[in-house]
Scaffold this active site. Structure first.
Site, PDB file in Angstrom:
ATOM      1  N   ASP A   1       0.843  -1.194   0.000  1.00  0.00           N
ATOM      2  CA  ASP A   1       0.000   0.000   0.000  1.00  0.00           C
ATOM      3  C   ASP A   1       0.881   1.248   0.000  1.00  0.00           C
ATOM      4  O   ASP A   1       1.881   1.310   0.730  1.00  0.00           O
ATOM      5  CB  ASP A   1      -0.912   0.008   1.228  1.00  0.00           C
ATOM      6  CG  ASP A   1      -1.940   1.117   1.168  1.00  0.00           C
ATOM      7  OD1 ASP A   1      -2.964   0.919   0.473  1.00  0.00           O
ATOM      8  OD2 ASP A   1      -1.729   2.177   1.803  1.00  0.00           O
TER       9      ASP A   1
ATOM     10  N   ASN B   1      -2.885  13.115  -3.631  1.00  0.00           N
ATOM     11  CA  ASN B   1      -4.045  13.534  -4.427  1.00  0.00           C
ATOM     12  C   ASN B   1      -4.534  14.914  -4.007  1.00  0.00           C
ATOM     13  O   ASN B   1      -4.870  15.758  -4.852  1.00  0.00           O
ATOM     14  CB  ASN B   1      -5.172  12.518  -4.296  1.00  0.00           C
ATOM     15  CG  ASN B   1      -4.985  11.311  -5.201  1.00  0.00           C
ATOM     16  OD1 ASN B   1      -4.343  11.400  -6.239  1.00  0.00           O
ATOM     17  ND2 ASN B   1      -5.535  10.177  -4.805  1.00  0.00           N
TER      18      ASN B   1
ATOM     19  N   HIS C   1      -5.523  14.546  -8.703  1.00  0.00           N
ATOM     20  CA  HIS C   1      -5.654  13.123  -9.040  1.00  0.00           C
ATOM     21  C   HIS C   1      -4.807  12.719 -10.235  1.00  0.00           C
ATOM     22  O   HIS C   1      -4.379  11.563 -10.336  1.00  0.00           O
ATOM     23  CB  HIS C   1      -7.130  12.784  -9.306  1.00  0.00           C
ATOM     24  CG  HIS C   1      -7.972  12.821  -8.073  1.00  0.00           C
ATOM     25  ND1 HIS C   1      -7.994  11.803  -7.157  1.00  0.00           N
ATOM     26  CD2 HIS C   1      -8.807  13.777  -7.589  1.00  0.00           C
ATOM     27  CE1 HIS C   1      -8.819  12.099  -6.166  1.00  0.00           C
ATOM     28  NE2 HIS C   1      -9.324  13.301  -6.406  1.00  0.00           N
TER      29      HIS C   1
ATOM     30  N   ASP D   1      -2.350   9.596 -10.293  1.00  0.00           N
ATOM     31  CA  ASP D   1      -2.346   8.518 -11.281  1.00  0.00           C
ATOM     32  C   ASP D   1      -0.937   8.249 -11.798  1.00  0.00           C
ATOM     33  O   ASP D   1      -0.539   7.097 -12.004  1.00  0.00           O
ATOM     34  CB  ASP D   1      -3.264   8.878 -12.452  1.00  0.00           C
ATOM     35  CG  ASP D   1      -4.734   8.827 -12.071  1.00  0.00           C
ATOM     36  OD1 ASP D   1      -5.050   8.273 -11.004  1.00  0.00           O
ATOM     37  OD2 ASP D   1      -5.553   9.348 -12.847  1.00  0.00           O
TER      38      ASP D   1
ATOM     39  N   GLU E   1      -4.883   2.396  -4.066  1.00  0.00           N
ATOM     40  CA  GLU E   1      -3.421   2.440  -4.085  1.00  0.00           C
ATOM     41  C   GLU E   1      -2.815   1.177  -3.490  1.00  0.00           C
ATOM     42  O   GLU E   1      -1.676   1.176  -3.028  1.00  0.00           O
ATOM     43  CB  GLU E   1      -2.922   3.671  -3.308  1.00  0.00           C
ATOM     44  CG  GLU E   1      -3.209   3.648  -1.828  1.00  0.00           C
ATOM     45  CD  GLU E   1      -4.582   4.222  -1.472  1.00  0.00           C
ATOM     46  OE1 GLU E   1      -4.780   4.574  -0.295  1.00  0.00           O
ATOM     47  OE2 GLU E   1      -5.455   4.310  -2.361  1.00  0.00           O
TER      48      GLU E   1
END
Length: 328
Positions: free
Chosen positions: A201, A209, A214, A218, A244
């Site tokens: 994770d 973010n 965002h 990405d 994630e």
């Protein structure tokens, strides 16, 4: 009735057999594969047309019934020849026919009748023209069908990829990586070989973010996906488990080996100095677990997840293993 004695008849039969054996030899030896058309359709048709011309030349007043053999010879290319090839072969057929009857008018004028032979030639010309149009149409239909089948195969490939691949990272999606995990657990149980998994994770991903947007998030996900995948063997698998979070499958790997891999992968992600357009540096937390004898997949995932949250509680950016009692 033929203007032919037994010797010439046997010679024609032998010649026909020889041609067929020649083509068979090329196919058996694989020589035909060197050509654009491995079936050798045009050479076989040309050979057949020449043979028909010879037969017609040695026939008498009954040769009108043999002209249909020209059309029979062309039927071999009905589903393989395009329009241009049909036109060329039809023209070649007409030329052969008129050469044949011209030679007959010179060598055997008693069997030649200009009126009837010209009429037969005209009928042959019309028949070949119709046959060319029909054959070309069939060829175009076949090409359209092939193109449609090709598009369907490509569409099926894309649908298969969509069904198994995460669109953003290009990794396996959750469903596919879980399917592979179940298959590997069955195999490991059957052959009594070790198998470990790792739940990974990204640390503080929400802050990335919120701070950079965002789109930047990405880019970080794609880069971390690449880094994690680059550490794996060909037999290993990685999938985006959600958000994630990633699931890594390590076949033939005991817990100690999974810990070694996890520490190496953690260090590679931590050392990466440019993640995304904003040079965002991220770290990952790892929870690893080895399949126990008789354990269900859900239990294995739960223990790896507990180990992951143990790593989070201990300060993140670390690798934590799960034992029979849970994480430590």
């Amino acid at each position: 009735v033929f203007i032919l004695d037994i010797d010439k008849t046997l010679m024609l039969i032998g010649l026909n057999i020889l041609f067929n054996l020649f083509f068979l030899f090329m196919i058996v030896k694989g020589i035909n594969l060197r050509f654009k058309d491995p079936s050798l359709t045009i050479p076989q048709i040309v050979t057949a047309l020449i043979f028909v011309s010879i037969v017609i030349y040695f026939s008498s007043s009954h040769r009108g019934s043999l002209i249909v053999m020209f059309v029979f010879a062309l039927t071999f290319g009905f589903f393989r020849l395009n329009r241009k090839e049909f036109v060329y072969l039809s023209a070649f057929t007409i030329v052969l026919y008129f050469i044949t009857i011209s030679m007959m008018s010179i060598r055997h004028p008693e069997y030649f009748a200009l009126k009837y032979d010209s009429l037969r030639g005209a009928v042959l010309l019309v028949t070949l023209a119709w046959f060319t149009i029909l054959g070309s149409h069939m060829y175009e239909l076949r090409m359209r069908l092939n193109n449609t089948l090709k598009e369907l195969r490509e569409l099926n490939t894309k649908l298969s990829e969509y069904a198994t691949t995460d669109e953003l990272t290009g990794l396996y999606n959750r469903r596919e990586i879980l399917r592979k995990l179940r298959e590997e657990c069955i195999r490991a149980t059957r052959y009594e070989s070790p198998v470990s998994i790792a739940m990974v994770d990204l640390d503080h991903f929400k802050a990335i973010n919120d701070t950079f947007g965002h789109e930047a998030g990405d880019l970080v996900l794609k880069r971390v996906s690449y880094l994690l995948k680059s550490t794996l063997r060909d037999t290993d698998s990685i999938g985006r488990f959600g958000g994630e979070e990633f699931l890594i499958l390590l076949p033939n790997t005991p817990l100690d080996g999974a810990l070694v891999w996890g520490e190496r992968a953690r260090g590679i992600v931590e050392a990466e100095s440019h993640l995304g357009e904003n040079n965002t540096r991220v770290t990952c937390s790892f929870g690893v677990a080895q399949l126990k004898e008789g354990e269900e997949v859900e239990s294995l995932l739960r223990r790896a997840d507990q180990a992951l949250y143990g790593a989070k509680r201990m300060g993140r950016n670390r690798v934590v293993a799960s034992n029979d009692k849970g994480s430590h």
